[in-house]
Design an enzyme around this catalytic site. Structure first.
Site, PDB file in Angstrom:
ATOM      1  N   GLU A  54       0.877  -1.172   0.000  1.00 22.46           N
ATOM      2  CA  GLU A  54       0.000   0.000   0.000  1.00 22.46           C
ATOM      3  C   GLU A  54       0.905   1.210   0.000  1.00 22.46           C
ATOM      4  OE1 GLU A  54      -3.187   0.351  -0.141  1.00 22.46           O
ATOM      5  OE2 GLU A  54      -3.581  -1.807  -0.198  1.00 22.46           O
ATOM      6  N   CYS A  61      -2.589   8.371   4.181  1.00 19.44           N
ATOM      7  CA  CYS A  61      -2.473   7.990   2.769  1.00 19.44           C
ATOM      8  C   CYS A  61      -3.665   8.531   2.002  1.00 19.44           C
ATOM      9  CB  CYS A  61      -2.455   6.479   2.611  1.00 19.44           C
ATOM     10  SG  CYS A  61      -1.595   5.600   3.900  1.00 19.44           S
TER      11      CYS A  61
END
Lengths: 442, 524
Positions: free
Chosen positions: B287, B321
């Site tokens: 990720e 994020c």
């Protein structure tokens, strides 16, 4: 002086029947009958209702009639039951001319609806309505609609509009004829000018996890308004909003009113929401405050059911919290009656305003109150009840939203939702529920 | 064991109630008396303390939160060897028993909600609401993957069956999983990656972020307290070199990583470069970063859009994020949006994470502060600063929230991940143009849309490449099971943490076909 003992049921029912008999008959108000039917119709189809609400909500953001029509057909297109009227509207959306006609008609429809709930675009513009209400024996509290406050400039702007409104209201009522019922109660004189304010509009810093931030930021603006109200001898009422802001609003109001300079005025008030499970604890706190701080004019407590029920429930469910509100209408209704009795028993340390459109709740308060209680209704929703109560000799105040239709649309949507929600008293009334059922103890 | 009740997200603390806030304040005071925490290299029952690595409070950098040794390549080797040795027994443990350990680990965390949140506040300067959400998400991951692993074990997908043969599919664990975790969700993300690997029967070596070893230790403690055998879960504090040594180990079958794009790409190369003698094609679950855009159409309700954008861009100083980095706004409402955005930023609560109500705390470290300042200077040199907050005068690593506009289209401010409180606003003539710009980015993690015409929403949704698109709300705060989270393109390997298919990354499917025909008779 009544204690907090429930009034006899027979008396509540008798008073309820008396009020019902004083309500205007639909036959004499064909326009209203149509409105009532329209709402009944929309409340049956949840999808159509949602589509229309979304449309009403987006109207201010539409840039042209074409844009309006595109949105309307966009929402209607999501309704499963494509009835002939919806199909016709969708067909109109296919051509430019059709969209022009559809958009124009829809905008006119929304404006018509908005005018029922929003008195005027400014306090000065409300002059005629407010004076007429007064002459007819009804007081008002004006509420300024606007966009959400997310900047300091917007908070300052709202505070300035509130100050101007206090001036305008004072001026509007200056030459009005005396109405003793509206101008004095057992606790003393009642101001004619009455403004309701929202703390969420007085600060961009209302944060549920840090009530002190919003309280500190709103305090100077609210303090200035209290001073203005005192100078003009006007009443300032601080509305209650969603549970997220309750601590900030309560602390703000009680801390400010405890300041020495406000001991002798102005007349001020706050709101108690009966749908809150802990409404009784807030009342404890308010009564303790009133006992501790003697004021020239006692704090007015407006008792409401609460207007953010759906919001509170959805928010609590999304977060996995116990909802702060009662989940069944009957529980709120029972709490409303219990709080009514406690408030009435607390007079004259507080003034009491019963703000409900529920015939039973109002009849119960009257049965328990003897005199010296005020009833409040919403413009556009509680007009008939207000007329009937005034006709029967009660002090009635109409909560009158003022502001441009564009900025007021969020208010309008909330009022419409309240009016068409399944458990709404008004919806039941519009569907012709039997009077005995409407007056039964919750 | 009895069946687990249906998954339900751990409720967030109700911070709008004063007693809940007071409980957190107490927990922070109690934690402060115990600092610094000691974080060991922890392999099986062997613990080795040290102080080569120190995590400090980003808001008060002279406060040491945790000390740890820096694990060497030898330590990494020892940890992987121990995990390899523990693997067969853990893999053979019934799925229900493994699930039970995770559920007990979740309970351990639940009992320490306030303490764990306080540690997040101190070690990573997460404001309370975010810190609490981090703890709740860690609990959610343990509970969710426990259930998911049971489904994989008990109800794998069916296969086509014909008379005379029996076909079965089952999922086997892959082996040792190296978990390389970030600091921005210092409990939730390591807990999630570790729990996914453990639930499916893998053994794990966890390398927490160098900025958050204290939180990493708590994850290991929780799972071991829940009953994960010590040998099946090692803790390997260290810096980038520790992670690199771990990832390159031939005994590592799976790398689960969340962090920067540069490191993610390096890990993919490392995995691909292992020699055939290692006998494994190391799988990488990565990720990585994003450059997340919020689109605002002309019919958006700015009353909603502005606060949601502010929160998405500046909560936790933009260090999620999923945080918003760019706003692409229809020119019809651009001026109004910019004015209100600037006004909202002007009153944004900026300060120490421990102060209730703080939205933007300090960034995690000095280098991050310098990086944000560099991009802010670039934005100021080549564009217009629409709003800028001076950071508090404090020794912490504060970066003032900034809104920039009028940037040239090739500006790095519009294309590179800044990971800090800097938001760029661009005008577009319509949403097609906005979609084109989004499509031109190499990232595709989260995205936002404020629009009310259902047709517009459908069009944007069909064109959007992002892993998570949020409509008429903020773009952060994905919830386990509700918003399976992860990005596409350079933002990640396309996996969805907290989603129904995440665990498939940690297993290998094995099919058995048995002949059930014997002398013309079906016997099976």
């Amino acid at each position: 002086m009544p204690g907090d003992v429930p009034p006899p049921e027979s008396e509540v029912v008798a008073i309820g029947r008396e009020i019902a008999a004083a309500l205007p008959s639909p036959a004499r108000h064909p326009g209203k009958a149509i409105d009532a039917r329209a709402m009944d119709f929309t409340s049956r189809d949840a999808e159509l209702r949602a589509a229309l609400f979304r449309f009403v909500d987006v109207v201010p953001a539409c840039r042209s009639v074409d844009d309006l029509a595109a949105h309307l057909t966009g929402f209607l297109g999501e309704v499963d039951a494509q009835t002939p009227p919806i199909k016709a509207a969708m067909r109109m959306g296919d051509s430019r001319a059709g969209r022009a006609a559809l958009g124009t008609a829809a905008a006119a429809g929304v404006k018509h609806m908005a005018r029922r709930f929003i008195v005027a675009d400014s306090p000065a513009g409300a002059r005629g309505t407010l004076q007429r209400l007064w002459r007819d024996g009804t007081a008002a509290s004006v509420d300024l609609l606007g966009e959400a406050t997310i900047t300091s400039a917007e908070a300052d702007g709202y505070a300035a509009r509130c100050a101007e409104a206090l001036d305008a209201l004072t001026e509007i009522y200056r030459g009005s004829p005396p109405r003793p019922l509206l101008e004095r109660d057992g606790a003393g004189p009642l101001p004619r000018a009455n403004l309701s304010v929202k703390v969420s509009a007085l600060t961009p810093l209302l944060r549920p996890d840090a009530p002190a931030l919003g309280q500190e930021d709103a305090a100077p603006r609210l303090r200035a308004l209290l001073r203005t109200a005192r100078e003009l001898d006007a009443h300032l009422h601080v509305d209650m909003e969603s549970f997220d802001s309750r601590e900030a609003i309560t602390d703000l109001v009680l801390d400010l009113l405890a300041e020495d300079e406000f001991r002798d005025g102005p007349s001020a008030g706050m709101v108690l929401q009966a749908y809150l499970r802990d409404g009784g604890e807030l009342l404890d706190r308010v009564l303790a405050f009133s006992a501790e701080h003697e004021r020239a004019s006692p704090l007015t407590i407006r008792l409401v059911k609460g207007a953010y029920w759906d919001h509170e429930l959805v928010e609590a469910r999304q977060h996995g919290w116990e909802p702060p509100v009662w989940e069944h209408k009957a529980e709120s209704d029972r709490n409303f009656e219990a709080l009514t009795l406690r408030l009435l028993a607390a007079r004259p340390a507080v003034r009491v305003a019963i703000a409900s459109h529920n015939l039973r709740s109002v009849a119960h308060a009257i049965a328990a109150a003897d005199a010296d209680v005020e009833f409040q209704v919403l413009r556009g929703l509680g007009d008939d009840l207000g007329h009937a109560l005034a006709h029967l000799g009660h002090r009635v105040r109409v909560y009158c939203p003022v502001g441009d239709l564009v900025a007021g649309m969020a208010y309008l949507v909330r009022r419409l939702l309240e009016n068409t929600s399944n458990e709404s008293f008004l919806a039941e009334q519009a569907r012709g529920a039997a009077l005995d059922d409407l007056l039964a103890a919750p | 064991m009895t069946a687990l009740p249906a998954f339900r997200n751990e409720p967030l603390l109700e911070l709008r109630r004063a007693p809940e806030r007071a409980r957190l304040d107490d927990a922070l005071r109690a934690l402060d008396t115990r600092l610094p925490l000691r974080v060991p290299i922890w392999i099986g029952d062997e613990r080795r303390d040290g102080d080569a690595l120190r995590s400090t409070d980003p808001g008060t950098p002279d406060r040491v939160v945790a000390t740890a040794p820096i694990a060497t390549a030898d330590d990494a080797h020892a940890a992987v060897a121990a995990a390899q040795a523990a693997f067969p027994a853990w893999a053979a443990t019934p799925a229900a028993d493994r699930a039970a350990t995770l559920v007990r680990g979740a309970a351990w965390m639940r009992e320490r909600r306030a303490e764990l949140a306080a540690l997040c506040v101190r070690e990573c300067a997460k404001p309370w609401a975010e810190a609490d959400a981090d703890v709740a998400e860690a609990i959610d991951f343990l509970e969710y993957y426990a259930r998911g692993a049971l489904v994989l074990a008990d109800a794998p997908p069916g296969l086509v069956q014909v008379p005379g043969e029996r076909n079965t599919l089952r999922y086997a664990p892959r082996g040792v999983c190296a978990v390389i975790a970030p600091w921005n969700f210092p409990l939730a993300i390591p807990a999630g990656m570790t729990a996914a690997a453990l639930a499916t029967g893998n053994s794990v070596v966890l390398k927490p972020a160098e900025q958050a070893p204290g939180c990493g230790r708590m994850v290991v403690e929780a799972l071991r307290a829940g009953g994960v055998p010590p040998a099946a879960l090692a803790l390997l504090p260290g810096e980038g070199e520790t992670g690199a040594a771990l990832a390159a180990h031939p005994g590592v079958a799976t790398i689960a990583f969340t962090g920067s794009g540069a490191v993610g790409l390096e890990l993919l190369r490392t995995a691909a470069a292992k020699p055939p003698q290692a006998g494994v094609l190391t799988r990488v679950v990565a990720e990585m970063g994003g450059k997340n855009c919020v689109l605002v159409d002309a019919d958006a309700d700015l009353d909603d859009a502005v606060p949601a954008i502010v929160h998405s861009a500046f909560a936790y100083a933009g260090q999620k994020c999923s945080a918003a980095a760019r706003v692409l706004v229809h020119e019809a409402v651009a001026d109004a949006l910019l004015e209100r955005l600037a006004g909202a930023v002007a009153v944004l609560p900026v300060g120490q994470a421990e102060a209730h109500g703080t939205v933007t705390g300090p960034v995690v470290e000095e280098a991050a502060q310098a990086r944000v300042a560099r991009y802010a200077q670039l934005a100021s040199d080549t564009g217009t600063i629409a709003a800028r907050r001076d950071p508090p005068t404090s020794p912490g690593w504060f970066a003032g929230p900034t809104v920039a506009t009028d940037l040239p289209s090739e500006s790095p401010v519009l294309s590179e991940e800044i990971f800090g409180p800097l938001l760029a606003v661009e005008r577009v003539c319509d949403l097609d143009e906005a979609c084109d710009r989004v499509d031109a980015l190499p990232f595709a993690l989260t995205g936002g849309l404020f629009a009310r015409n259902p047709r517009t929403i459908a069009q944007v949704a069909s064109r959007s490449p992002v892993g998570n698109l949020y409509v008429n709300r903020g773009i952060t705060g994905a919830m386990v099971g509700r918003q399976p989270f992860g990005g596409n393109r350079l933002s990640g390997t396309g996996t969805k943490a907290g989603g129904p298919d995440y665990l498939l990354q940690f297993v290998e499917p094995r099919v058995m076909t048995e002949n059930t025909m014997r002398h013309g008779l079906v016997v099976g």
